[in-house]
Design a protein around this motif. Structure first.
Motif, PDB file in Angstrom:
ATOM      1  N   PRO A   1      -6.003  20.961 -22.972  1.00 58.70           N
ATOM      2  CA  PRO A   1      -5.845  22.043 -23.951  1.00 58.70           C
ATOM      3  C   PRO A   1      -6.906  22.062 -25.044  1.00 58.70           C
ATOM      4  N   ALA A   2      -7.244  20.891 -25.609  1.00 62.59           N
ATOM      5  CA  ALA A   2      -8.225  20.854 -26.692  1.00 62.59           C
ATOM      6  C   ALA A   2      -9.597  21.319 -26.215  1.00 62.59           C
ATOM      7  N   CYS A   3     -10.000  20.875 -25.027  1.00 54.95           N
ATOM      8  CA  CYS A   3     -11.317  21.282 -24.514  1.00 54.95           C
ATOM      9  C   CYS A   3     -11.310  22.749 -24.099  1.00 54.95           C
ATOM     10  N   THR A   4     -10.166  23.258 -23.660  1.00 52.19           N
ATOM     11  CA  THR A   4     -10.060  24.683 -23.328  1.00 52.19           C
ATOM     12  C   THR A   4     -10.284  25.533 -24.572  1.00 52.19           C
TER      13      THR A   4
ATOM     14  N   THR B   1      -4.641  14.877  -7.923  1.00 50.87           N
ATOM     15  CA  THR B   1      -5.959  14.367  -7.573  1.00 50.87           C
ATOM     16  C   THR B   1      -5.870  13.688  -6.219  1.00 50.87           C
ATOM     17  N   GLU B   2      -6.625  14.173  -5.258  1.00 51.50           N
ATOM     18  CA  GLU B   2      -6.651  13.567  -3.929  1.00 51.50           C
ATOM     19  C   GLU B   2      -7.549  12.336  -3.959  1.00 51.50           C
ATOM     20  N   LEU B   3      -7.056  11.247  -3.405  1.00 45.77           N
ATOM     21  CA  LEU B   3      -7.844  10.020  -3.318  1.00 45.77           C
ATOM     22  C   LEU B   3      -8.501   9.964  -1.946  1.00 45.77           C
ATOM     23  N   ILE B   4      -9.830   9.943  -1.942  1.00 46.40           N
ATOM     24  CA  ILE B   4     -10.546  10.009  -0.663  1.00 46.40           C
ATOM     25  C   ILE B   4     -11.279   8.714  -0.336  1.00 46.40           C
ATOM     26  N   GLU B   5     -11.213   7.714  -1.234  1.00 48.57           N
ATOM     27  CA  GLU B   5     -11.949   6.473  -1.010  1.00 48.57           C
ATOM     28  C   GLU B   5     -11.033   5.302  -0.652  1.00 48.57           C
ATOM     29  N   LEU B   6      -9.772   5.579  -0.361  1.00 44.69           N
ATOM     30  CA  LEU B   6      -8.865   4.485  -0.027  1.00 44.69           C
ATOM     31  C   LEU B   6      -9.300   3.807   1.272  1.00 44.69           C
ATOM     32  N   PRO B   7      -9.022   2.500   1.405  1.00 48.04           N
ATOM     33  CA  PRO B   7      -9.447   1.791   2.613  1.00 48.04           C
ATOM     34  C   PRO B   7      -8.779   2.346   3.865  1.00 48.04           C
ATOM     35  N   ASN B   8      -9.497   2.248   4.981  1.00 47.19           N
ATOM     36  CA  ASN B   8      -9.003   2.690   6.294  1.00 47.19           C
ATOM     37  C   ASN B   8      -8.700   4.183   6.342  1.00 47.19           C
ATOM     38  N   GLY B   9      -9.273   4.948   5.403  1.00 42.51           N
ATOM     39  CA  GLY B   9      -9.084   6.389   5.434  1.00 42.51           C
ATOM     40  C   GLY B   9      -7.670   6.840   5.155  1.00 42.51           C
ATOM     41  N   GLU B  10      -6.869   5.996   4.507  1.00 44.68           N
ATOM     42  CA  GLU B  10      -5.486   6.350   4.213  1.00 44.68           C
ATOM     43  C   GLU B  10      -5.434   7.519   3.235  1.00 44.68           C
ATOM     44  N   PRO B  11      -4.485   8.452   3.415  1.00 44.06           N
ATOM     45  CA  PRO B  11      -4.350   9.546   2.456  1.00 44.06           C
ATOM     46  C   PRO B  11      -3.691   9.049   1.174  1.00 44.06           C
ATOM     47  N   GLY B  12      -4.069   9.621   0.074  1.00 40.44           N
ATOM     48  CA  GLY B  12      -3.462   9.232  -1.197  1.00 40.44           C
ATOM     49  C   GLY B  12      -3.596  10.338  -2.210  1.00 40.44           C
ATOM     50  N   GLU B  13      -2.746  10.295  -3.223  1.00 42.26           N
ATOM     51  CA  GLU B  13      -2.749  11.346  -4.236  1.00 42.26           C
ATOM     52  C   GLU B  13      -2.200  10.800  -5.545  1.00 42.26           C
ATOM     53  N   ILE B  14      -2.795  11.228  -6.636  1.00 40.90           N
ATOM     54  CA  ILE B  14      -2.290  10.923  -7.978  1.00 40.90           C
ATOM     55  C   ILE B  14      -1.686  12.207  -8.535  1.00 40.90           C
ATOM     56  N   ALA B  15      -0.508  12.097  -9.106  1.00 39.25           N
ATOM     57  CA  ALA B  15       0.159  13.274  -9.675  1.00 39.25           C
ATOM     58  C   ALA B  15      -0.374  13.554 -11.072  1.00 39.25           C
ATOM     59  N   ASP B  16      -1.676  13.748 -11.152  1.00 44.49           N
ATOM     60  CA  ASP B  16      -2.354  14.075 -12.407  1.00 44.49           C
ATOM     61  C   ASP B  16      -3.807  14.369 -12.079  1.00 44.49           C
ATOM     62  N   GLU B  17      -4.549  14.927 -13.007  1.00 46.32           N
ATOM     63  CA  GLU B  17      -5.987  15.097 -12.833  1.00 46.32           C
ATOM     64  C   GLU B  17      -6.664  15.047 -14.185  1.00 46.32           C
ATOM     65  N   ARG B  18      -7.959  14.758 -14.161  1.00 48.57           N
ATOM     66  CA  ARG B  18      -8.693  14.549 -15.404  1.00 48.57           C
ATOM     67  C   ARG B  18      -9.388  15.822 -15.886  1.00 48.57           C
ATOM     68  N   CYS B  19      -9.505  15.916 -17.199  1.00 45.28           N
ATOM     69  CA  CYS B  19     -10.289  16.984 -17.815  1.00 45.28           C
ATOM     70  C   CYS B  19     -11.752  16.782 -17.447  1.00 45.28           C
ATOM     71  N   ASP B  20     -12.392  17.841 -16.962  1.00 44.85           N
ATOM     72  CA  ASP B  20     -13.783  17.729 -16.546  1.00 44.85           C
ATOM     73  C   ASP B  20     -14.749  17.605 -17.723  1.00 44.85           C
ATOM     74  N   ARG B  21     -14.259  17.790 -18.931  1.00 51.70           N
ATOM     75  CA  ARG B  21     -15.141  17.682 -20.105  1.00 51.70           C
ATOM     76  C   ARG B  21     -14.976  16.354 -20.832  1.00 51.70           C
ATOM     77  N   CYS B  22     -13.745  15.992 -21.181  1.00 52.13           N
ATOM     78  CA  CYS B  22     -13.556  14.778 -21.982  1.00 52.13           C
ATOM     79  C   CYS B  22     -13.032  13.590 -21.176  1.00 52.13           C
ATOM     80  N   GLY B  23     -12.537  13.836 -19.971  1.00 48.44           N
ATOM     81  CA  GLY B  23     -12.076  12.747 -19.124  1.00 48.44           C
ATOM     82  C   GLY B  23     -10.620  12.352 -19.296  1.00 48.44           C
ATOM     83  N   LYS B  24      -9.889  13.009 -20.209  1.00 50.57           N
ATOM     84  CA  LYS B  24      -8.469  12.687 -20.370  1.00 50.57           C
ATOM     85  C   LYS B  24      -7.672  13.127 -19.144  1.00 50.57           C
ATOM     86  N   TRP B  25      -6.673  12.343 -18.777  1.00 47.17           N
ATOM     87  CA  TRP B  25      -5.723  12.770 -17.752  1.00 47.17           C
ATOM     88  C   TRP B  25      -4.816  13.825 -18.371  1.00 47.17           C
ATOM     89  N   LEU B  26      -4.637  14.932 -17.694  1.00 48.33           N
ATOM     90  CA  LEU B  26      -3.926  16.067 -18.276  1.00 48.33           C
ATOM     91  C   LEU B  26      -2.467  15.745 -18.586  1.00 48.33           C
TER      92      LEU B  26
END
Length: 200
Positions: free
Chosen positions: A15-18, A72-97
């Motif tokens: 919100p602040a960066c928006t 946030t989709e995790l694409i670097e997990l070992p053995n190509g395992e699917p993963g996801e974080i229920a959050d994403e970061r601000c592209d400007r300041c880096g805070k998790w929303l």
């Protein structure tokens, strides 16, 4: 639905960066108001129907990101395992929303791994770096299985504990060789045989 951020052009912003981006683009945003109300009033000033996101494009005005949408989709997990974080970061300041804060520094994450999981400093540093490579840069998204899986990627001394004079005593002592080859290392969860093969 709670709004945690906004999509503005190609960026996902807190919100602040928006609000900062709106002002930088010459759109007046009232100070001292709840961000949802402030953005909604700013939309009215420029003739945007903020309640209907299908009537405008995010390149011209921010669209709301709700808690449910932050992923946030995790694409670097070992053995190509699917993963996801229920959050994403601000592209400007880096805070998790959703969290409303940034990930700790490399040193901060190393300290957390070391203290939370009672690990040697050198191993904690390697684990923290691996977790960051996987996209797990904040303790809120890291569980014990992640730490053990990361530990298994790095050579380290095998460790377990044995009861002293059990069952007459509940005292334990550290051991570096198992009573049974299936005994698991406390650091990585691997059995003795598996770890010896991995570190050979």
């Amino acid at each position: 639905m709670s709004v945690v951020g906004y999509q503005y052009a190609v960026d996902n912003l807190c919100p602040a960066c928006t609000i900062g981006r709106l002002r930088a683009n010459g759109i007046k945003v009232a100070r001292g108001r709840d961000h949802e109300e402030a953005v909604r009033r700013a939309a009215e000033q420029v003739g945007i129907d903020f309640s209907d996101e299908h009537t405008y494009d995010s390149s011209s005005f921010p669209k709301a990101i709700t808690r449910q949408m932050a992923r946030t989709e995790l694409i670097e997990l070992p053995n190509g395992e699917p993963g996801e974080i229920a959050d994403e970061r601000c592209d400007r300041c880096g805070k998790w929303l959703r969290l409303g804060e940034k990930s700790p520094t490399k040193a901060g994450l190393t300290r957390w791994v070391r203290d939370e999981h009672e690990l040697p400093q050198a191993l904690a540093r390697e684990i923290a770096e691996t977790l960051r490579e996987w996209g797990l840069s904040h303790p809120a998204f890291i569980d014990e299985s992640n730490v053990k899986e990361a530990a298994a990627q790095h050579p380290h001394a095998w460790l377990s504990y044995r009861f002293v004079d059990y069952p007459s005593s509940t005292e334990t002592k550290p051991i570096h060789e198992p009573d049974d080859t299936d005994d698991e290392c406390l650091y990585c969860g691997q059995a003795w045989q598996a770890q010896q093969h991995q570190t050979a």
